[in-house]
Design an enzyme around this catalytic site. Structure first.
Site, PDB file in Angstrom:
ATOM      1  N   CYS A 169      -7.410  -2.719  -6.673  1.00  0.00           N
ATOM      2  CA  CYS A 169      -7.244  -1.469  -5.936  1.00  0.00           C
ATOM      3  C   CYS A 169      -6.470  -0.408  -6.718  1.00  0.00           C
ATOM      4  CB  CYS A 169      -6.571  -1.751  -4.603  1.00  0.00           C
ATOM      5  SG  CYS A 169      -7.491  -2.936  -3.619  1.00  0.00           S
ATOM      6  N   HIS A 309       0.068   4.435  -1.417  1.00  0.00           N
ATOM      7  CA  HIS A 309      -0.995   3.435  -1.360  1.00  0.00           C
ATOM      8  C   HIS A 309      -1.190   2.996   0.091  1.00  0.00           C
ATOM      9  CE1 HIS A 309      -3.727   0.482  -2.928  1.00  0.00           C
ATOM     10  NE2 HIS A 309      -3.027  -0.530  -2.433  1.00  0.00           N
ATOM     11  N   GLU A 320       6.333  -0.806  -1.176  1.00  0.00           N
ATOM     12  CA  GLU A 320       6.102   0.556  -1.671  1.00  0.00           C
ATOM     13  C   GLU A 320       7.087   1.534  -1.046  1.00  0.00           C
ATOM     14  OE1 GLU A 320       2.599   3.936  -2.190  1.00  0.00           O
ATOM     15  OE2 GLU A 320       2.404   2.437  -0.596  1.00  0.00           O
ATOM     16  N   LYS A 341      -5.286   6.437   3.842  1.00  0.00           N
ATOM     17  CA  LYS A 341      -6.164   5.317   4.199  1.00  0.00           C
ATOM     18  C   LYS A 341      -6.258   5.153   5.712  1.00  0.00           C
ATOM     19  CE  LYS A 341      -5.610   2.476   0.014  1.00  0.00           C
ATOM     20  NZ  LYS A 341      -4.623   3.298  -0.717  1.00  0.00           N
ATOM     21  N   HIS A 346      -9.793   1.651   3.302  1.00  0.00           N
ATOM     22  CA  HIS A 346      -9.400   1.291   1.938  1.00  0.00           C
ATOM     23  C   HIS A 346     -10.648   1.164   1.076  1.00  0.00           C
ATOM     24  CE1 HIS A 346      -7.430  -0.184  -1.464  1.00  0.00           C
ATOM     25  NE2 HIS A 346      -6.699  -1.162  -0.952  1.00  0.00           N
ATOM     26  N   PHE A 407      -4.468  -6.241  -6.244  1.00  0.00           N
ATOM     27  CA  PHE A 407      -4.360  -7.679  -6.438  1.00  0.00           C
ATOM     28  C   PHE A 407      -4.244  -7.986  -7.926  1.00  0.00           C
ATOM     29  CE2 PHE A 407      -6.812  -9.206  -2.379  1.00  0.00           C
ATOM     30  CZ  PHE A 407      -5.806  -8.684  -1.593  1.00  0.00           C
TER      31      PHE A 407
END
Length: 419
Positions: A169, A309, A320, A341, A346, A407
């Site tokens: 991502c 994010h 975050e 998002k 996403h 990831f």
């Protein structure tokens, strides 16, 4: 001598709109992109999630020739449509598809997180049901992760280099960073950068559901993506593409181009902590943000906006938020934070590019887009979050960050300045 890198063109195909402008206006309006899927996947495969944020077919209808569409995976179709829009927006592509680009000074830096999953799995079904002779000859080039980059590269004869970034991502934010390096170092004058994804498929929904990463608000898909909310329960799958035309300032000025913003710098790091989970204190996410500011000659107090994010996962949002808070320090109240998002879902490998476009337009229009679906902010989050309606950014020279984490521990951050 390094070149200043500027943004001159934007293109997007997202659940919110068929173009970058439509996507931006829908985001400002707080439009949710998630909906119940019109298929029997949940029942047929016993998947606990039956919704996602998809790109309506009419958003790309008639934008590609039939022969082009037939030879491209959906992720590549999204990529080519958005790239052509961005080039036209930059004044580098005419209506008949011609351009004045110098092929030897033009490059593509594109990204995907998963690649041509639809092509791969459709081909497997064909093989099992109809035999090997019915498998399309172009299956391999269609399913390759570099398929979208190659499609754009061939479309514009980009001979300075065509590269693909695959870092989950964080992919398309990293693609913008790689494009920055190409222009800054003098290896290219123009780079089409961005990312695309089309992975809303039973296998991905089942797999993400199995790891309990997806929201299960089947009764209310439009409110399922709720970054920083105390009751968030996972992310919402999205799809689409975002394209950004980057140029050296000298090249853009020579042709009288409109400039949206400056790509000031970028940061890259890795958690090396867990294959899916973020490092819990946000230490290395913070490092990526600081590196982006450092390369851009910026200080935390220069930041007026952060596109976070902010996936809406119970665990992922907190590291975050800790990192952003530590970065801003005493300036935490003056930087407006958006979690877009909540509207787009996403987009996996395409997320960073679309969110970079939101960040660029936020600076250009002096408006931070909202984060929707927050009923109550998690008490662990101490940020100035833009909720429900857009918020004005101040006058003067401003800077903003766009964050992406993936990831594998990938952390990528891009920093923009007002033009």
């Amino acid at each position: 001598m390094s070149s200043t890198v500027v943004v001159t063109g934007l293109g997007a195909v997202t659940p919110l709109g068929a173009t970058a402008a439509e996507t931006w206006q829908a985001a400002l309006a707080g439009t949710p992109g998630a909906h119940t899927l019109d298929n029997d996947w949940a029942e047929k495969y016993e998947i606990p999630v039956d919704f996602a944020a998809t790109v309506p077919a009419e958003f790309t209808a008639d934008k590609l020739k039939k022969v082009e569409a037939k030879r491209l995976d959906p992720s590549s179709r999204f990529a080519l449509v958005s790239a052509r829009e961005a080039l036209a927006d930059a004044g580098l592509r005419s209506e008949d598809g011609t351009s004045d680009l110098d092929p030897e000074r033009t490059s593509v830096s594109w990204a995907t997180g998963i690649g041509g999953v639809w092509t791969l799995l459709d081909a497997w079904d064909t093989l099992r049901e109809e035999g090997s002779r019915r498998v399309m000859p172009l299956t391999v080039p269609m399913l390759m992760p570099n398929g979208p980059a190659a499609a754009i590269g061939m479309d514009i004869a980009a001979r300075a280099g065509v590269q693909t970034v695959v870092s989950a991502c964080a992919s398309s934010t990293e693609s913008l960073g790689q494009a920055y390096e190409m222009i800054s170092s003098g290896r290219a004058d123009v780079v089409v950068a961005g990312g695309s994804e089309s992975a809303i498929h039973p296998i991905t929904l089942a797999a993400f559901s199995s790891m309990r990463a997806l929201s299960r608000r089947t009764d209310s898909p439009e409110t399922a993506s709720r970054p920083y909310d105390v009751d968030r329960d996972g992310f919402v799958m999205g799809e689409g593409s975002g394209a950004v035309v980057l140029e050296s300032e000298e090249h853009a000025r020579a042709r009288g181009a409109r400039v949206y913003a400056q790509l000031a710098g970028w940061g890259l790091s890795n958690d090396s902590h867990h294959i899916t989970a973020n490092e819990p204190e946000g230490v290395h996410a913070l490092r990526a943000m600081r590196l982006a500011l450092q390369q851009g000659g910026l200080e935390p107090g220069d930041l007026a906006h952060v596109n976070a994010h902010a996936t809406s996962t119970p665990v992922g949002d907190i590291p975050e938020s800790i990192a952003i808070n530590q970065l801003l320090g005493g300036h935490v109240d003056s930087a407006l934070v958006s979690g877009t998002k909540s509207m787009t879902g996403h987009l996996l490998g395409g997320a960073g590019a679309v969110e970079a476009i939101f960040t660029i337009l936020a600076l250009h229009n002096r408006l931070a887009p909202p984060t929707i679906n927050i009923s109550e902010v998690d008490p662990k989050v101490n940020l100035n979050i833009v909720r429900d309606t857009p918020a004005e950014l101040p006058a003067g020279d401003l800077a903003a960050l766009s964050n992406s984490f993936g990831f594998g521990g990938h952390n990528a951050v891009v920093a923009f300045k007002t033009a």
